[in-house]
Design a protein around this motif. Sequence first.
Motif, PDB file in Angstrom:
ATOM      1  N   LYS A 107      12.346  15.089  42.069  1.00 53.16           N
ATOM      2  CA  LYS A 107      12.596  13.656  42.212  1.00 53.16           C
ATOM      3  C   LYS A 107      11.351  12.827  41.923  1.00 53.16           C
ATOM      4  CE  LYS A 107      16.707  14.571  43.252  1.00 53.16           C
ATOM      5  NZ  LYS A 107      17.572  14.650  42.075  1.00 53.16           N
ATOM      6  N   ARG A 167      12.715  28.109  40.612  1.00 54.58           N
ATOM      7  CA  ARG A 167      12.835  27.436  39.317  1.00 54.58           C
ATOM      8  C   ARG A 167      11.501  26.816  38.891  1.00 54.58           C
ATOM      9  NH1 ARG A 167      17.801  26.799  41.576  1.00 54.58           N
ATOM     10  NH2 ARG A 167      17.442  24.782  42.560  1.00 54.58           N
ATOM     11  N   VAL A 220      14.961  26.244  44.433  1.00 49.90           N
ATOM     12  CA  VAL A 220      14.135  25.223  43.782  1.00 49.90           C
ATOM     13  C   VAL A 220      12.711  25.728  43.555  1.00 49.90           C
ATOM     14  CG1 VAL A 220      13.455  23.968  45.883  1.00 49.90           C
ATOM     15  CG2 VAL A 220      13.548  22.778  43.715  1.00 49.90           C
ATOM     16  N   ASP A 239      15.783  19.236  39.835  1.00 49.20           N
ATOM     17  CA  ASP A 239      15.550  19.140  41.280  1.00 49.20           C
ATOM     18  C   ASP A 239      14.366  18.247  41.626  1.00 49.20           C
ATOM     19  OD1 ASP A 239      17.558  21.022  42.151  1.00 49.20           O
ATOM     20  OD2 ASP A 239      16.299  22.596  41.292  1.00 49.20           O
ATOM     21  N   VAL A 243      11.063  17.297  45.886  1.00 55.69           N
ATOM     22  CA  VAL A 243      12.192  17.971  45.258  1.00 55.69           C
ATOM     23  C   VAL A 243      13.362  18.036  46.223  1.00 55.69           C
ATOM     24  CG1 VAL A 243      10.662  19.371  43.808  1.00 55.69           C
ATOM     25  CG2 VAL A 243      11.450  20.283  45.983  1.00 55.69           C
ATOM     26  N   ASP A 244      14.553  18.253  45.665  1.00 44.86           N
ATOM     27  CA  ASP A 244      15.723  18.473  46.520  1.00 44.86           C
ATOM     28  C   ASP A 244      15.494  19.726  47.351  1.00 44.86           C
ATOM     29  OD1 ASP A 244      17.234  16.288  45.612  1.00 44.86           O
ATOM     30  OD2 ASP A 244      17.961  17.436  43.883  1.00 44.86           O
ATOM     31  N   ASN A 245      15.878  19.697  48.600  1.00 39.93           N
ATOM     32  CA  ASN A 245      15.741  20.841  49.497  1.00 39.93           C
ATOM     33  C   ASN A 245      16.960  21.741  49.314  1.00 39.93           C
ATOM     34  OD1 ASN A 245      14.989  22.599  51.482  1.00 39.93           O
ATOM     35  ND2 ASN A 245      15.402  21.218  53.184  1.00 39.93           N
ATOM     36  N   THR A 246      16.955  22.492  48.216  1.00 35.34           N
ATOM     37  CA  THR A 246      18.065  23.383  47.905  1.00 35.34           C
ATOM     38  C   THR A 246      17.526  24.780  47.640  1.00 35.34           C
ATOM     39  OG1 THR A 246      17.912  22.802  45.561  1.00 35.34           O
ATOM     40  CG2 THR A 246      19.479  21.549  46.896  1.00 35.34           C
ATOM     41  N   TYR A 266      14.786  16.672  51.406  1.00 30.77           N
ATOM     42  CA  TYR A 266      13.717  16.850  50.422  1.00 30.77           C
ATOM     43  C   TYR A 266      12.634  17.791  50.923  1.00 30.77           C
ATOM     44  CZ  TYR A 266      16.014  12.745  48.570  1.00 30.77           C
ATOM     45  OH  TYR A 266      16.955  11.879  48.096  1.00 30.77           O
TER      46      TYR A 266
END
Length: 166
Positions: A72, A19, A16, A70, A10-13, A44
């Motif tokens: 991937k 969610r 996340v 998010d 997943v995106d490292n935001t 990531y």
Amino acid sequence: MQKKVFQLLVDNTSGVLSRISGLFSRRGYNIESITAGVTADPRYTRITIVTSGDDEILDQIEKQVAKLVDVKDIKELKPGSSVYRELAMIKVKAGELERQGVIAIADIFRAKIIDVAKESLIIELTGNQEKIEAFMNLLSGYEILELARTGIAGLGRGIENVTYLD
């Protein structure tokens, strides 16, 4: 009910993990274990989720998680073609009389004694869930004061299923 292990990239935001866990909560799916950590590429995060249900529920989980913006990549880590590990830290009440017995059990499982106090020991053990459960069963004659388990982290064997992201 069967258990499946899913690996997500997943995106490292921020948010996340919230969610993803929120999706499980809204749909009434159970998370037995969840671990997350940044990958070699700091953009990531790799998340390993252990969940259970019947085939239909597990397929739905995979499809619903894959739809999140998010996420991937998602794949199932199958037992025969993956390696799973978990870390457990166990604080055991052990005075002078009990200490050698606890240390002997720890030695058999290649666990490490990472802290010694007058009335307790802290043991660190890594391995698959079966190893940790077997270790805990042998400690049943001793008083476990505290227990911390990380949950499963896993990777697929070989290079066939490596996901490359741009």
